[in-house]
Design a protein around this motif. Structure first.
Motif, PDB file in Angstrom:
ATOM      1  N   UNK A  10      56.198  46.819  42.418  1.00  0.00           N
ATOM      2  CA  UNK A  10      55.866  46.426  43.786  1.00  0.00           C
ATOM      3  C   UNK A  10      54.821  45.303  43.895  1.00  0.00           C
ATOM      4  N   UNK A  11      53.751  45.319  43.099  1.00  0.00           N
ATOM      5  CA  UNK A  11      52.762  44.241  43.245  1.00  0.00           C
ATOM      6  C   UNK A  11      53.342  42.837  43.047  1.00  0.00           C
ATOM      7  N   UNK A  12      54.301  42.686  42.168  1.00  0.00           N
ATOM      8  CA  UNK A  12      54.883  41.355  41.970  1.00  0.00           C
ATOM      9  C   UNK A  12      55.665  40.900  43.199  1.00  0.00           C
ATOM     10  N   UNK A  13      56.265  41.828  43.910  1.00  0.00           N
ATOM     11  CA  UNK A  13      57.021  41.476  45.113  1.00  0.00           C
ATOM     12  C   UNK A  13      56.120  41.176  46.302  1.00  0.00           C
ATOM     13  N   UNK A  14      54.936  41.774  46.323  1.00  0.00           N
ATOM     14  CA  UNK A  14      54.066  41.658  47.486  1.00  0.00           C
ATOM     15  C   UNK A  14      52.805  40.826  47.234  1.00  0.00           C
ATOM     16  N   UNK A  15      52.735  40.141  46.119  1.00  0.00           N
ATOM     17  CA  UNK A  15      51.499  39.428  45.783  1.00  0.00           C
ATOM     18  C   UNK A  15      51.147  38.332  46.778  1.00  0.00           C
ATOM     19  N   UNK A  16      52.119  37.868  47.544  1.00  0.00           N
ATOM     20  CA  UNK A  16      51.828  36.863  48.564  1.00  0.00           C
ATOM     21  C   UNK A  16      50.870  37.403  49.627  1.00  0.00           C
ATOM     22  N   UNK A  17      50.786  38.733  49.758  1.00  0.00           N
ATOM     23  CA  UNK A  17      49.925  39.327  50.769  1.00  0.00           C
ATOM     24  C   UNK A  17      48.435  39.167  50.450  1.00  0.00           C
ATOM     25  N   UNK A  18      48.063  39.250  49.169  1.00  0.00           N
ATOM     26  CA  UNK A  18      46.642  39.143  48.838  1.00  0.00           C
ATOM     27  C   UNK A  18      46.299  37.825  48.136  1.00  0.00           C
ATOM     28  N   UNK A  19      47.266  36.959  47.930  1.00  0.00           N
ATOM     29  CA  UNK A  19      46.970  35.658  47.318  1.00  0.00           C
ATOM     30  C   UNK A  19      45.916  34.874  48.111  1.00  0.00           C
ATOM     31  N   UNK A  20      45.983  34.838  49.452  1.00  0.00           N
ATOM     32  CA  UNK A  20      44.945  34.099  50.188  1.00  0.00           C
ATOM     33  C   UNK A  20      43.532  34.660  49.966  1.00  0.00           C
ATOM     34  N   UNK A  21      43.431  35.963  49.749  1.00  0.00           N
ATOM     35  CA  UNK A  21      42.116  36.551  49.487  1.00  0.00           C
ATOM     36  C   UNK A  21      41.547  36.046  48.166  1.00  0.00           C
ATOM     37  N   UNK A  22      42.404  35.948  47.148  1.00  0.00           N
ATOM     38  CA  UNK A  22      41.958  35.451  45.849  1.00  0.00           C
ATOM     39  C   UNK A  22      41.553  33.983  45.928  1.00  0.00           C
ATOM     40  N   UNK A  23      42.182  33.258  46.832  1.00  0.00           N
ATOM     41  CA  UNK A  23      41.849  31.845  47.009  1.00  0.00           C
ATOM     42  C   UNK A  23      40.537  31.629  47.749  1.00  0.00           C
ATOM     43  N   UNK A  24      40.240  32.479  48.702  1.00  0.00           N
ATOM     44  CA  UNK A  24      39.164  32.156  49.630  1.00  0.00           C
ATOM     45  C   UNK A  24      37.984  33.124  49.674  1.00  0.00           C
ATOM     46  N   UNK A  25      38.109  34.287  49.078  1.00  0.00           N
ATOM     47  CA  UNK A  25      37.000  35.248  49.106  1.00  0.00           C
ATOM     48  C   UNK A  25      36.286  35.200  47.753  1.00  0.00           C
ATOM     49  N   UNK A  26      35.043  34.788  47.746  1.00  0.00           N
ATOM     50  CA  UNK A  26      34.310  34.729  46.476  1.00  0.00           C
ATOM     51  C   UNK A  26      33.827  36.108  46.040  1.00  0.00           C
ATOM     52  N   UNK A  27      33.732  36.295  44.753  1.00  0.00           N
ATOM     53  CA  UNK A  27      33.154  37.530  44.218  1.00  0.00           C
ATOM     54  C   UNK A  27      31.643  37.344  44.119  1.00  0.00           C
ATOM     55  N   UNK A  28      30.887  38.245  44.748  1.00  0.00           N
ATOM     56  CA  UNK A  28      29.422  38.103  44.672  1.00  0.00           C
ATOM     57  C   UNK A  28      28.952  38.089  43.216  1.00  0.00           C
ATOM     58  N   UNK A  29      27.965  37.314  42.929  1.00  0.00           N
ATOM     59  CA  UNK A  29      27.335  37.155  41.625  1.00  0.00           C
ATOM     60  C   UNK A  29      28.236  36.442  40.616  1.00  0.00           C
ATOM     61  N   UNK A  30      29.451  36.911  40.441  1.00  0.00           N
ATOM     62  CA  UNK A  30      30.325  36.315  39.437  1.00  0.00           C
ATOM     63  C   UNK A  30      30.693  34.872  39.775  1.00  0.00           C
TER      64      UNK A  30
END
Length: 167
Positions: A10-30
């Protein structure tokens, strides 16, 4: 049981849903130390490694739901890595090299599938499944070290005007 294991794709089929989060939400400290792409790549590598290590200590017959949940963590992490690596590739390569980069990416993906699929089955013929999962999780440390050695793509900094980047 078959249905539960079917959820692992399922994650491979739905990865478009959280791709924008990986692009635009920074991880604190890291993000401060590694940058946007590399920080997410390190986090997903660690999550996949931990999922595989946890699976090595579980009996799927006695702990089916927990085993599948760990497998889901691994596939969610792998799908997230695919998002991040493609973005890294697009930002690091010139447009005329995108085809070559994608060819190498597909080849690497196929080799990983062979290693984690047929390779794992072969190893399980003379090693315990626990040893196989631990070996696969330790092999993932190669990718983790590679992420630590590469540099953050310069073009990612052009996204600094997005409202979520400065969170």
């Amino acid at each position: 049981t078959i249905g539960l294991f079917g959820l692992l794709h399922l994650p491979y089929s739905l990865k478009f849903l959280w791709a924008p989060l990986l692009d635009h939400i920074p991880l604190p400290y890291l993000k401060h130390y590694l940058g946007q792409r590399r920080s997410w790549l390190c986090l997903t590598q660690v999550a996949a490694i931990l999922g595989l290590v946890a699976m090595s200590f579980l009996d799927p017959i006695e702990n089916l739901k927990t085993f599948v949940a760990c497998g889901f963590l691994v596939t969610f992490s792998a799908a997230s890595q695919h998002i991040l690596l493609l973005a890294y590739q697009m930002e690091s390569l010139t447009p005329e090299n995108w085809g070559i980069g994608e060819g190498i990416s597909v080849f690497s993906y196929r080799m990983a599938i062979l290693t984690g699929g047929a390779g794992a089955l072969y190893l399980a013929s003379f090693l315990s499944w626990q040893a196989v999962y631990l070996l696969l999780s330790s092999a993932m440390s190669i990718g983790f070290l590679a992420v630590l050695m590469i540099k953050e793509p310069a073009s990612f900094s052009s996204l600094h005007t997005h409202p979520f980047v400065n969170l």
